[in-house]
Structures are given as C-alpha cells and as structure tokens.
Design a protein around this motif. Structure first.
Motif, PDB file in Angstrom:
ATOM      1  N   SER A  65       0.701  -1.201   0.066  1.00  0.00           N
ATOM      2  CA  SER A  65       0.149  -0.068   0.277  1.00  0.00           C
ATOM      3  C   SER A  65       0.574   1.453   0.051  1.00  0.00           C
ATOM      4  O   SER A  65       0.565   2.253  -1.087  1.00  0.00           O
ATOM      5  N   THR A  66       2.252   1.483   0.626  1.00  0.00           N
ATOM      6  CA  THR A  66       3.084   2.334   0.570  1.00  0.00           C
ATOM      7  C   THR A  66       3.238   2.522  -0.538  1.00  0.00           C
ATOM      8  O   THR A  66       3.554   4.004  -1.075  1.00  0.00           O
ATOM      9  N   ALA A  67       3.658   1.599  -0.582  1.00  0.00           N
ATOM     10  CA  ALA A  67       4.146   1.748  -2.333  1.00  0.00           C
ATOM     11  C   ALA A  67       3.957   1.824  -3.233  1.00  0.00           C
ATOM     12  O   ALA A  67       3.697   3.306  -4.273  1.00  0.00           O
ATOM     13  N   GLY A  68       2.119   1.609  -3.542  1.00  0.00           N
ATOM     14  CA  GLY A  68       1.116   2.823  -4.636  1.00  0.00           C
ATOM     15  C   GLY A  68       1.177   3.716  -4.030  1.00  0.00           C
ATOM     16  O   GLY A  68       0.719   4.618  -5.251  1.00  0.00           O
ATOM     17  N   ALA A  69       0.593   3.958  -3.003  1.00  0.00           N
ATOM     18  CA  ALA A  69       0.514   5.278  -2.447  1.00  0.00           C
ATOM     19  C   ALA A  69       1.631   6.527  -2.716  1.00  0.00           C
ATOM     20  O   ALA A  69       1.444   7.723  -3.503  1.00  0.00           O
ATOM     21  N   ILE A  85      11.547   3.408   4.462  1.00  0.00           N
ATOM     22  CA  ILE A  85      12.930   3.931   4.346  1.00  0.00           C
ATOM     23  C   ILE A  85      13.144   4.720   3.188  1.00  0.00           C
ATOM     24  O   ILE A  85      13.548   5.521   3.322  1.00  0.00           O
ATOM     25  N   VAL A  86      12.994   3.278   1.962  1.00  0.00           N
ATOM     26  CA  VAL A  86      13.085   4.390   0.783  1.00  0.00           C
ATOM     27  C   VAL A  86      11.826   5.493   0.583  1.00  0.00           C
ATOM     28  O   VAL A  86      12.713   6.607   0.113  1.00  0.00           O
ATOM     29  N   GLY A  87      11.000   4.895   1.575  1.00  0.00           N
ATOM     30  CA  GLY A  87       9.911   6.375   0.911  1.00  0.00           C
ATOM     31  C   GLY A  87       9.815   7.333   2.384  1.00  0.00           C
ATOM     32  O   GLY A  87       9.819   8.670   1.480  1.00  0.00           O
ATOM     33  N   ILE A  88      10.968   7.348   2.669  1.00  0.00           N
ATOM     34  CA  ILE A  88      11.182   8.524   3.560  1.00  0.00           C
ATOM     35  C   ILE A  88      12.448   9.357   3.156  1.00  0.00           C
ATOM     36  O   ILE A  88      12.045  10.437   3.198  1.00  0.00           O
ATOM     37  N   VAL A  89      13.338   8.403   2.876  1.00  0.00           N
ATOM     38  CA  VAL A  89      13.734   8.972   2.016  1.00  0.00           C
ATOM     39  C   VAL A  89      14.636   9.993   0.780  1.00  0.00           C
ATOM     40  O   VAL A  89      14.434  11.252   0.442  1.00  0.00           O
ATOM     41  N   PHE A  90      13.030   9.382  -0.016  1.00  0.00           N
ATOM     42  CA  PHE A  90      12.403   9.232  -1.050  1.00  0.00           C
ATOM     43  C   PHE A  90      12.152  11.247  -0.830  1.00  0.00           C
ATOM     44  O   PHE A  90      11.604  12.478  -1.655  1.00  0.00           O
TER      45      PHE A  90
END
Lengths: 181, 212, 124
Positions: free
Chosen positions: A112-116, C13-18
């Motif tokens: 879900s996070t990746a998709g968001a 983690i990747v999301g936060i870095v992004f």
C-alpha cells in the motif's frame, strides 16, 4: 475480454467496484483539512483483491474505480479524471510489481505504501505541469510525506481486514472456484 | 436514495447522451476564452448549471483550490509589480496567470459535473459491468446506516455479508442501473437544446477572442 | 506493528529517503533565479530571465522594446536621440544596468532573495 465473462467474475468485480465507490463517496463527504491529501480509502478493495484477482481483473477493477468515480462525482470530463486515472494506474502497477516480486517478504503495508508513493509522485508531476506551475515544487515533499503516511495507515487497515473479514474470505473462495470453471 | 443529489432540473431537458456530448463540445470553447475573467464568468455559469443538475457543490473546497493555485503562481513573479515587501513581490502577470489557471480548472469541474450523469450509457461489456457496479453501489449505500464509526470494519463486514453472500455470486448478471435509464426512443431527447448551448458557447468564445 | 515484514520496512525507509530528497531538491531550486527589472514611468516590471520574450514600453521620447533571450536582457529598440540604452547590449548578471533617460526607463538585472539598502524593488 478473454474467454467468457463468467457471471461470478462479473459479480466479484462489480461488488469490489461498488465497495470502492462507496469508500470514495464516504471520503468525499468527510471534510478534509487540505485538498489533494486524500486518504485513498477507495484503494482498499483493490489492495485486498490484489492477492487473488487475476491481473486482467485487477486492471478491470482499476478501470471500474476510475470511471465509476468519474461518473458518480461527475468529474469525468475534467482534469480530476486525468489525475485519478494516472494516480490509480501507476499505483496499481507498482503495487502489483511489489507484490509479485516481494512474495512473502512484503505485507499489504508495504504494498500500500509503495502504491501511495507512486500515485503521489505521478500526480505531483502532473500538478506541476497542469495546475500549479513550476514554482509549486515546494509542496511536493508535503504531498509525498502525506502519501507515505496514508499508505501506511491504509495498509494496516487492509491487513487487518484481510485477517478478520469473513465476507472477503467468501468472495475469494467463490472467485477462485468461479474462474476455474 | 443516492448520495449528494437533489432534484436534477436538467434531466427533464436533456437525456444523458446529448447532455454529455453538449458538455464535451462546450469544453473546448471554454478553453479558448482568452482572459481570466471570461473564464471566471464561465465558471460561475457552469456552477449554476451544476446546481441545477442537483449536485451539491463544496464551495470551501473550490475557494481553497482557487486560492492555492493563485498562491503558487504568485511565487513566480512576472510582469508589473503591484506590491512589494521584504518577503514577497506581487506581480500582475503572475496574478493573472494564477487566476486564469484557477478558473479554468474550477470551470472544467463544474461543467463536467453538470454534463455527466451516471446513467450515461457506456457501450459494451464494460458498460454493463459499470451498470452492475452502480446497482451494487446503491445497495451498499442503502445499508449505510448500519455501519458505525467505532466498529467500522466489522460493521462493514456484516453489511457486506448480509447483502453479498456467496450464494448470490453469479446470480445477478444483467441487473444493472441501466434498467432505470432512458429508453432508446428518449435517448436523444434535448439534442436540439444541446446544439443551441454549444453554439452559444462557441459564440461567446469568438466574442471573447475578438474583444480581448 | 507485529506483522511488519522485511520489505515493508525497506519500502518505508525508501519512502522517507525519497521525501527528504524531494525536500532538498525543491529548496535548492529556489536560489539563483535572475530577473530583468524594468522601471518605466514609475512602475516596476519583473521578467524572469528563464523565459524568452519581448515587451513594449512607452516614454516621453517614444516607444521602446525590452527583450529577454537566452538568460539575458537588453533594450532592443528605443526611439530616443542618443540610443545609449541600446548600445549597452545584453545584460546577464546583477548588478548590470542600463537606462534611457529621455524615455525614463531603467533596465536592471536583479537576483531573487536580494534585499538592497536602496529604495528599489526587492525580489523575494
């Protein structure tokens, strides 16, 4: 449509689609502090369906979600539809990839996070070009940050729903049986 | 009872298909209007149409949208300086760009809301699938009362179980909202009116372009 | 929290870095914007050097054209006796400037986030 459009498949897709519209309408009615920061509740049926629906059905469900929202809200002929379509399809693509390659190392939270994040990124790019202009880069990190959070939250809810919902279990069983025939 | 609908006045004038086509042809004319206040006027007109269509409009949301679009455009100064301070310079060009963009977006949405009806017949099997989806949507919406906020997911689950139990799977093909759609004879109702609207829109666009 | 898996954490983690990367990218894009600032008959006009264009101005002596092209600005044309302003050619960096006194026009290059101690317009 490949092969025949079996009634069971049709029913499952329609119910999931209806659930998605229902979620989206609920969200629409709840006033939000800031626009563009959507909870994405409409993605819930997609998320839980991702596990057992076949790829073409996932795609079809996404189409139903996008067109359904466009028709119910009346935004079919506006930029909202474009954003919705771009966000939804990029999200579904990323989620499917993550699920396929992640296998058991990833749960619905990560999917879900990746998709968001994917959906938000695509919509930011579109927004820079069509809505706000180049100077609006400042709001990109906020939008991404909120997408990260809402993706996480939705993922948790989806995970719990999958574990506790009897209805979902019934749907899944019925679908699997139905598409075998 | 569907969500967010009051009575649709336009329904008695135009069938869904000519209504949609009318909106689709008015849109480019709207986009040809050169000045921001042309588009502002257009937006107001379309908003009125949307209200006539029975849709509830969330004014706060749209005002916020207009402000934020204008705000972000003001961050890129262009043209005559209207006001300046230590942190911020307000320019005419940026303001006009922002207003024009804001009213374009908002106008588009209003026009779309006025022109699009869920009963719009989308051809083919996908259309049938959508119709069935809407029918199920109405069913869920009818049971909305039983869902509580505290036990959202369990009450939702209960509702879904009750209305969409597995035995029903496969038995509902063919049922869709298209049943309450217009008959073939009535499908083109109002096309004359639609043509008039489109011509009016293009006439306004031409006027706007010559006198800008 | 208990059933978070490896890849979930990795994605977060990747999301936060992004998000952090995006924040630094937007902040860095801000400085370094240069503008052509035209003062004509008391009004001030700003044009970003990043966008090509030409604009007309009028003064007591006649018509003038200011042109922005390829990150530089100049007075392209002026109906004045001496044409000093035109001969200044292309201006690219602050504090370059030129003026057409008969037409009461000043063309200056200014940068964003510059605050002067004189009365001229400040760009944020």
């Amino acid at each position: 449509m490949p092969r025949s459009f079996s009634p069971i498949r049709r029913d499952v897709l329609a119910v999931f689609g209806a659930l998605s519209l229902f979620m989206s309408t609920l969200e629409y009615l709840v006033p939000k502090p800031l626009p563009f920061f959507r909870l994405g509740l409409a993605n819930l049926p997609l998320l839980v369906g991702l596990r057992f629906l076949r790829p073409q059905d996932v795609l079809l469900l996404t189409l139903i979600k996008v067109f359904g929202q466009g028709l119910v809200n009346g935004t079919l002929a506006s930029y909202v539809f474009l954003f919705s379509a771009a966000g939804s399809f990029s999200s579904v693509l990323v989620m499917s990839l993550v699920q396929h390659f992640g296998k058991s190392w990833v749960s619905l939270v990560g999917i879900s996070t990746a998709g968001a994040l994917a959906s938000s990124s695509v919509q930011i790019v579109l927004a820079l070009f069509f809505v706000f202009g180049e100077a609006a880069r400042a709001f990109a990190p906020y939008s991404l940050g909120s997408a990260l959070i809402t993706g996480l939250v939705l993922g948790f809810f989806a995970q719990r729903f999958v574990q506790t919902s009897r209805w979902l279990q019934n749907m899944e069983n019925g679908y699997r049986k139905g598409v075998q025939g | 009872m569907s969500p967010s609908h009051h009575h649709d006045v336009l329904e008695s004038l135009l069938a869904p298909l000519p209504r949609f086509i009318c909106g689709a042809f008015i849109l480019p004319a709207f986009l040809f209007l050169p000045l921001w206040w042309h588009r502002a006027i257009g937006s107001v007109l379309f908003a009125l149409l949307a209200l006539l269509a029975g849709k509830r409009l969330r004014w706060g949301y749209f005002l916020l949208l207009i402000f934020s679009v204008v705000f972000f455009h003001l961050l890129a100064p262009v043209g005559r300086v209207l006001y300046t301070s230590r942190w911020f310079t307000l320019t005419e060009g940026a303001l006009v760009n922002g207003l024009k963009r804001a009213f374009t977006l908002v106008g588009m949405v209003f026009l779309s809301v006025a022109a699009v009806k869920p009963q719009l017949h989308i051809p083919g099997r996908f259309g049938g699938l959508l119709g069935q989806t809407f029918w199920y949507f109405e069913k869920i919406w009818d049971g909305k009362r039983t869902i509580t906020r505290k036990n959202f997911f369990s009450s939702l689950d209960a509702l879904l179980l009750e209305r969409f139990s597995p035995e029903l799977l496969g038995g509902n093909s063919g049922k869709d909202l298209r049943e309450d759609m217009v008959s073939a004879k009535e499908q083109w109702k109002g096309w004359g009116l639609a043509v008039i609207f489109v011509l009016l829109a293009w006439g306004s666009a031409a006027l706007g372009m010559t006198f800008s | 929290m208990k059933d978070l898996r490896i890849l979930d954490i990795l994605i977060i983690i990747v999301g936060i870095v992004f998000v952090i990367l995006t924040a630094t990218w937007t902040l860095s894009g801000r400085e370094g914007q240069a503008f052509a600032e035209v003062t004509s008959l008391g009004e001030v006009y700003l044009y970003p050097l990043s966008q090509d264009g030409s604009w007309e101005f009028y003064g007591p002596s006649g018509r003038m054209v200011v042109e922005v092209k390829d990150e530089a600005a100049r007075v392209a044309y002026s109906e004045c006796p001496e044409h000093i302003c035109e001969s200044a050619g292309w201006l690219t960096q602050p504090p370059a400037w030129t003026a057409c006194l008969p037409n009461r026009l000043i063309l200056r290059i200014v940068a964003a986030q510059e605050s002067e101690d004189d009365v001229d317009a400040t760009v944020f």
